[in-house]
Enzyme design. Structure first.
Site, mmCIF file in Angstrom:
data_model
loop_
_atom_site.group_PDB
_atom_site.id
_atom_site.type_symbol
_atom_site.label_atom_id
_atom_site.label_comp_id
_atom_site.label_asym_id
_atom_site.label_seq_id
_atom_site.Cartn_x
_atom_site.Cartn_y
_atom_site.Cartn_z
ATOM 1 N N ASP A 37 -32.638 -52.953 108.394
ATOM 2 C CA ASP A 37 -32.091 -52.295 107.179
ATOM 3 C C ASP A 37 -31.915 -50.543 107.082
ATOM 4 O OD1 ASP A 37 -32.067 -54.818 106.419
ATOM 5 O OD2 ASP A 37 -33.384 -54.685 104.507
ATOM 6 N N HIS A 77 -25.722 -57.930 100.185
ATOM 7 C CA HIS A 77 -25.828 -58.717 98.995
ATOM 8 C C HIS A 77 -24.454 -58.914 98.415
ATOM 9 C CE1 HIS A 77 -30.003 -58.549 98.948
ATOM 10 N NE2 HIS A 77 -30.009 -57.050 98.591
ATOM 11 N N HIS A 110 -27.407 -52.563 95.093
ATOM 12 C CA HIS A 110 -27.489 -51.989 96.277
ATOM 13 C C HIS A 110 -26.991 -52.813 97.552
ATOM 14 C CE1 HIS A 110 -31.143 -54.580 96.288
ATOM 15 N NE2 HIS A 110 -30.944 -54.511 97.665
ATOM 16 N N LYS A 135 -28.570 -60.492 105.859
ATOM 17 C CA LYS A 135 -29.431 -61.108 105.099
ATOM 18 C C LYS A 135 -29.264 -60.821 103.605
ATOM 19 C CE LYS A 135 -33.029 -57.925 105.687
ATOM 20 N NZ LYS A 135 -33.125 -57.310 104.173
ATOM 21 N N CYS A 180 -39.009 -55.209 103.213
ATOM 22 C CA CYS A 180 -38.200 -55.970 104.518
ATOM 23 C C CYS A 180 -38.822 -55.649 105.763
ATOM 24 C CB CYS A 180 -36.960 -55.314 104.616
ATOM 25 S SG CYS A 180 -36.014 -55.884 103.213
#
Ligand code: VGL
Ligand code: ZN
Length: 235
Positions: A37, A77, A110, A135, A180
């Site tokens: 990330d 997302h 986000h 993810k 994460c």
């Protein structure tokens, strides 16, 4: 000084250096670097900035040259994702609620799919990276871990990918240490991999003691905490 003198007296001078030097870790062709990330959303100017988040970029670029196998992840997302406070009337970011699969911290909106905010940091230089795993794309389920969604039963496919390629050891870097990165390292252990976290190649959110808790949990589960200087860089 005292040690060196006594070592010399014992004729062990030649051994004193290796006894003191930290053992270097050399990634093999069965090791993979996982870069978690490192996206615009998690650095200054992004929607969920992690303090010092961009500082991981040069460290990751540097250690990456010691790895034959590199995987990146992107938090990815949907709009109105269940991990967004905005999806729950009356809730504020950084509070927690219970969802069907358990406790969920609520975040600012986000890393929405396809936005510049969700893009990888532009200064990451990982031309040899082989896989980008996305993810958190199921609207009702979060996924801190690169291996398994927060329902703790939906796999992302990463364990199968790594196993099919003969990977035995993962080195986890990126953002955020206590979310994460930690969940990815813990799930790597659960899936049977040897797991290292390269601490100075991560930065934390540290929400209500989450960082100390994450390190403790990782230590309990056999995740090894190292620094980038512990990695042997010679080809
Ligand atoms: C993360 C909070 C929400 C992370 C992702 O990458 O650590 N944290 N989504
Ligand atoms: Zn997220």
């Amino acid at each position: 000084r005292i040690f060196l003198q006594s070592a010399a007296a014992l004729g062990l001078a030649g051994l004193s250096a290796p006894l003191f030097a930290a053992a270097r870790i050399k990634p093999s062709d069965k090791s993979a670097l996982i870069v978690v990330d490192v996206q615009n959303c998690f650095v200054d100017g992004g929607t969920l900035p992690v303090k010092g988040g961009a500082d991981v970029v040069p460290v990751i670029n540097k250690v990456s040259t010691a790895f034959e196998n590199i995987v990146l992840t992107q938090d990815w997302h949907t709009q109105g994702h269940a991990s967004f406070a905005s999806a729950h009337p009356g809730q504020k970011p950084f509070s927690s609620i219970k969802l069907g699969y358990g406790n969920q911290v609520l975040w600012p909106d986000h890393c929405v799919q396809g936005t510049d905010d969700a893009a990888l940091h532009k200064d990451l230089k990982l031309p040899s990276a082989q896989l980008i795993i996305r993810k958190g794309y199921h609207k009702g389920v979060d996924s801190y871990s690169a291996f398994e969604e927060a329902d703790r039963k939906t796999p992302t496919g990463l364990a199968g990918y790594l196993k099919a390629r003969g990977i035995k050891t993962v080195f986890v870097t990126g953002l955020a240490t206590d979310f994460c990165v930690a969940w990815t390292a813990l799930d790597a252990r659960k899936a049977g991999f040897e797991a290292y976290v390269i601490e100075d190649a991560t930065r934390a959110i540290d929400l209500n003691g989450s960082l100390a808790k994450a390190w403790k949990e990782m230590q309990t589960k056999g995740v090894k905490r190292i620094q980038s200087s512990d990695i042997e860089m010679s080809a």
